[in-house]
Scaffold this motif. Structure first.
Motif, PDB file in Angstrom:
ATOM      1  N   SER A   1       0.795  -1.226   0.000  1.00  0.00           N
ATOM      2  CA  SER A   1       0.000   0.000   0.000  1.00  0.00           C
ATOM      3  C   SER A   1       0.827   1.275   0.000  1.00  0.00           C
ATOM      4  O   SER A   1       0.283   2.374  -0.110  1.00  0.00           O
ATOM      5  N   GLY A   2       2.107   1.179   0.124  1.00  0.00           N
ATOM      6  CA  GLY A   2       2.990   2.335   0.103  1.00  0.00           C
ATOM      7  C   GLY A   2       4.401   1.906   0.455  1.00  0.00           C
ATOM      8  O   GLY A   2       4.615   0.791   0.939  1.00  0.00           O
ATOM      9  N   ARG A   3       5.343   2.756   0.200  1.00  0.00           N
ATOM     10  CA  ARG A   3       6.740   2.402   0.431  1.00  0.00           C
ATOM     11  C   ARG A   3       7.479   3.541   1.111  1.00  0.00           C
ATOM     12  O   ARG A   3       7.326   4.704   0.743  1.00  0.00           O
ATOM     13  N   GLY A   4       8.294   3.180   2.080  1.00  0.00           N
ATOM     14  CA  GLY A   4       9.204   4.143   2.646  1.00  0.00           C
ATOM     15  C   GLY A   4       8.859   4.609   4.038  1.00  0.00           C
ATOM     16  O   GLY A   4       7.742   4.453   4.534  1.00  0.00           O
ATOM     17  N   CYS A   5       9.884   5.180   4.667  1.00  0.00           N
ATOM     18  CA  CYS A   5       9.765   5.742   6.005  1.00  0.00           C
ATOM     19  C   CYS A   5      10.720   6.925   6.081  1.00  0.00           C
ATOM     20  O   CYS A   5      11.870   6.834   5.636  1.00  0.00           O
ATOM     21  N   VAL A   6      10.256   8.036   6.628  1.00  0.00           N
ATOM     22  CA  VAL A   6      11.081   9.251   6.665  1.00  0.00           C
ATOM     23  C   VAL A   6      11.992   9.283   7.880  1.00  0.00           C
ATOM     24  O   VAL A   6      12.860  10.160   7.989  1.00  0.00           O
ATOM     25  N   TYR A   7      11.833   8.348   8.802  1.00  0.00           N
ATOM     26  CA  TYR A   7      12.607   8.364  10.041  1.00  0.00           C
ATOM     27  C   TYR A   7      13.906   7.572   9.890  1.00  0.00           C
ATOM     28  O   TYR A   7      14.106   6.846   8.911  1.00  0.00           O
ATOM     29  N   ASP A   8      14.782   7.696  10.864  1.00  0.00           N
ATOM     30  CA  ASP A   8      16.090   7.046  10.813  1.00  0.00           C
ATOM     31  C   ASP A   8      16.397   6.414  12.167  1.00  0.00           C
ATOM     32  O   ASP A   8      17.378   6.758  12.819  1.00  0.00           O
ATOM     33  N   CYS A   9      15.541   5.504  12.588  1.00  0.00           N
ATOM     34  CA  CYS A   9      15.711   4.862  13.892  1.00  0.00           C
ATOM     35  C   CYS A   9      17.001   4.041  13.924  1.00  0.00           C
ATOM     36  O   CYS A   9      17.351   3.388  12.944  1.00  0.00           O
ATOM     37  N   SER A  10      17.663   4.043  15.049  1.00  0.00           N
ATOM     38  CA  SER A  10      18.957   3.376  15.163  1.00  0.00           C
ATOM     39  C   SER A  10      18.854   1.863  15.038  1.00  0.00           C
ATOM     40  O   SER A  10      19.828   1.196  14.680  1.00  0.00           O
ATOM     41  N   PHE A  11      17.678   1.303  15.315  1.00  0.00           N
ATOM     42  CA  PHE A  11      17.519  -0.154  15.297  1.00  0.00           C
ATOM     43  C   PHE A  11      16.965  -0.671  13.968  1.00  0.00           C
ATOM     44  O   PHE A  11      16.693  -1.864  13.842  1.00  0.00           O
ATOM     45  N   CYS A  12      16.786   0.205  12.983  1.00  0.00           N
ATOM     46  CA  CYS A  12      16.053  -0.177  11.775  1.00  0.00           C
ATOM     47  C   CYS A  12      16.738   0.369  10.530  1.00  0.00           C
ATOM     48  O   CYS A  12      17.207   1.509  10.522  1.00  0.00           O
ATOM     49  N   THR A  13      16.757  -0.434   9.466  1.00  0.00           N
ATOM     50  CA  THR A  13      17.360   0.006   8.197  1.00  0.00           C
ATOM     51  C   THR A  13      16.305   0.419   7.172  1.00  0.00           C
ATOM     52  O   THR A  13      16.656   0.838   6.067  1.00  0.00           O
TER      53      THR A  13
ATOM     54  N   GLY B   1      14.198   2.959   6.891  1.00  0.00           N
ATOM     55  CA  GLY B   1      14.254   4.348   6.448  1.00  0.00           C
ATOM     56  C   GLY B   1      15.364   4.583   5.440  1.00  0.00           C
ATOM     57  O   GLY B   1      15.160   5.226   4.398  1.00  0.00           O
ATOM     58  N   ARG B   2      16.545   4.054   5.704  1.00  0.00           N
ATOM     59  CA  ARG B   2      17.668   4.242   4.782  1.00  0.00           C
ATOM     60  C   ARG B   2      17.483   3.440   3.499  1.00  0.00           C
ATOM     61  O   ARG B   2      17.895   3.874   2.430  1.00  0.00           O
ATOM     62  N   PHE B   3      16.862   2.260   3.613  1.00  0.00           N
ATOM     63  CA  PHE B   3      16.611   1.453   2.429  1.00  0.00           C
ATOM     64  C   PHE B   3      15.767   2.232   1.423  1.00  0.00           C
ATOM     65  O   PHE B   3      15.989   2.167   0.217  1.00  0.00           O
ATOM     66  N   TRP B   4      14.793   2.996   1.908  1.00  0.00           N
ATOM     67  CA  TRP B   4      13.904   3.752   1.040  1.00  0.00           C
ATOM     68  C   TRP B   4      14.351   5.199   0.856  1.00  0.00           C
ATOM     69  O   TRP B   4      13.591   6.011   0.321  1.00  0.00           O
ATOM     70  N   GLY B   5      15.563   5.528   1.295  1.00  0.00           N
ATOM     71  CA  GLY B   5      16.045   6.894   1.108  1.00  0.00           C
ATOM     72  C   GLY B   5      15.309   7.913   1.956  1.00  0.00           C
ATOM     73  O   GLY B   5      15.273   9.098   1.620  1.00  0.00           O
ATOM     74  N   ARG B   6      14.707   7.449   3.073  1.00  0.00           N
ATOM     75  CA  ARG B   6      13.973   8.326   3.992  1.00  0.00           C
ATOM     76  C   ARG B   6      12.888   9.115   3.254  1.00  0.00           C
ATOM     77  O   ARG B   6      12.679  10.294   3.492  1.00  0.00           O
ATOM     78  N   ARG B   7      12.212   8.417   2.336  1.00  0.00           N
ATOM     79  CA  ARG B   7      11.057   8.980   1.630  1.00  0.00           C
ATOM     80  C   ARG B   7       9.873   8.046   1.818  1.00  0.00           C
ATOM     81  O   ARG B   7      10.042   6.848   2.005  1.00  0.00           O
ATOM     82  N   SER B   8       8.681   8.603   1.756  1.00  0.00           N
ATOM     83  CA  SER B   8       7.473   7.805   1.870  1.00  0.00           C
ATOM     84  C   SER B   8       6.576   8.098   0.670  1.00  0.00           C
ATOM     85  O   SER B   8       6.310   9.260   0.357  1.00  0.00           O
ATOM     86  N   ARG B   9       6.125   7.038  -0.003  1.00  0.00           N
ATOM     87  CA  ARG B   9       5.273   7.182  -1.193  1.00  0.00           C
ATOM     88  C   ARG B   9       4.072   6.249  -1.049  1.00  0.00           C
ATOM     89  O   ARG B   9       4.244   5.031  -1.030  1.00  0.00           O
ATOM     90  N   PRO B  10       2.869   6.773  -0.957  1.00  0.00           N
ATOM     91  CA  PRO B  10       1.693   5.909  -0.864  1.00  0.00           C
ATOM     92  C   PRO B  10       1.263   5.418  -2.245  1.00  0.00           C
ATOM     93  O   PRO B  10       1.501   6.085  -3.262  1.00  0.00           O
ATOM     94  N   LEU B  11       0.657   4.258  -2.270  1.00  0.00           N
ATOM     95  CA  LEU B  11       0.025   3.784  -3.490  1.00  0.00           C
ATOM     96  C   LEU B  11      -1.181   4.684  -3.769  1.00  0.00           C
ATOM     97  O   LEU B  11      -1.941   4.987  -2.856  1.00  0.00           O
ATOM     98  N   PRO B  12      -1.361   5.148  -5.020  1.00  0.00           N
ATOM     99  CA  PRO B  12      -2.518   6.018  -5.302  1.00  0.00           C
ATOM    100  C   PRO B  12      -3.825   5.395  -4.830  1.00  0.00           C
ATOM    101  O   PRO B  12      -4.009   4.175  -4.888  1.00  0.00           O
TER     102      PRO B  12
END
Length: 298
Positions: free
Chosen positions: A239-251, A253-264
């Motif tokens: 339903s969407g991709r990405g996370c804008v955060y950069d939590c220390s325990f999680c990759t 956000g960085r995997f998605w370039g700290r961007r969030s894109r919802p499915l239309p």
């Protein structure tokens, strides 16, 4: 293990990739082997294996839309179904199951927690099928693509970020006998064993262009329900991709370039409606880390 010596890369002969039709003992023709097989690494997380991996479903659809002969394998489902042993034999057994499909290219999709078993499977695949091209992808490779190629000789490359555009391009090049070093979104090994990192690929701007899910390439929702014993079958929706955060325990956000894109919205509504018509499907699981961040869209 700590202190383990770096594995030496031994150049392997690279014949052109082919997928043959083989004659049987009575001149009966067998179906061709897949050009590419993508498998998700095994795990024992009961929630995770209660539904098909959405990433595999999207990649299978994208490769098929590109005209490629693709197969998918959810090794977590195979483990939960008892078709793989849950002990020290797991890596060898999983590799044997994958090699039996005779793929020209094998891709293993990994999270951080499944990277170790994926690497063990890769070593076993290399031992059992020396000529197969072996790729890793998924959030578990974030930020360590070059070290992975430097330390694990079984690997031929890493697909970074979204694979819907990268994988068809890479596969087309390999099947044509070309080595596409520097292809955006890839880190590939050159003839001397060195890691060559291509530029990052731009994220897909319009998620409505994504190919349909390849549900038919994985077990049915009813089969997943039979394993978990759940009353309602969960059906994953990308339903969407990405996370804008950069939590220390999680990759993620960085995997998605700290961007969030919802499915239309229109596409998402259609995909949820399709769940209602799916045999065994009762609940749509929206796979987006920040689905509620855009309240108007939600």
């Amino acid at each position: 293990p700590a202190g383990q010596a770096r594995l030496a890369f031994v150049p392997r002969p690279r014949p052109p990739l082919r997928c043959f039709w083989e004659a049987g003992p009575r001149a009966e023709w067998r179906m061709p082997s897949p050009e590419i097989l993508i498998a998700s690494a095994p795990h024992a997380d009961t929630f995770g294996y209660s539904m098909p991996p959405p990433g595999l479903l999207r990649l299978g659809g994208a490769l098929r839309a590109a005209g490629r002969r693709v197969e998918l394998c959810d090794l977590a489902h195979e483990l939960a179904a008892g078709r793989l042993p849950g002990d020290e034999r797991l890596a060898a057994a999983a590799a044997q199951q994958l090699v039996a499909r005779r793929p020209a290219v094998l891709g293993l999709s990994v999270m951080g927690a499944t990277l170790p078993i994926a690497l063990a499977i890769a070593d076993e695949v290399r031992r059992q099928a020396p000529a197969v091209r072996l790729l890793l992808g998924g959030p578990g490779t974030t930020g360590i693509d070059v070290p992975l190629l430097e330390r694990f000789a079984a690997l031929d490359g890493i697909v970074r970020g979204e694979g819907e555009q990268t994988l068809p391009e890479l596969l087309a090049a390999w099947l044509a006998g070309r080595e596409p070093l520097g292809l955006p979104g890839t880190t590939l090994r050159d003839g001397a064993g060195r890691a060559v990192r291509g530029p990052d690929r731009r994220p897909i701007e319009d998620l409505s262009t994504l190919a349909p899910y390849a549900f038919d390439l994985l077990p049915s929702i009813a089969e997943y329900k039979a394993i978990t014993g759940a009353a309602d079958g969960l059906v994953p929706i990308d339903s969407g991709r990405g996370c804008v955060y950069d939590c220390s325990f999680c990759t993620i956000g960085r995997f998605w370039g700290r961007r969030s894109r919802p499915l239309p919205v229109e596409r998402l509504v259609d995909e949820i409606a399709a769940v209602a018509a799916m045999a065994g499907g009762r609940s749509a699981y929206l796979c987006h880390d920040l689905f509620g961040a855009d309240r108007r869209h939600a």
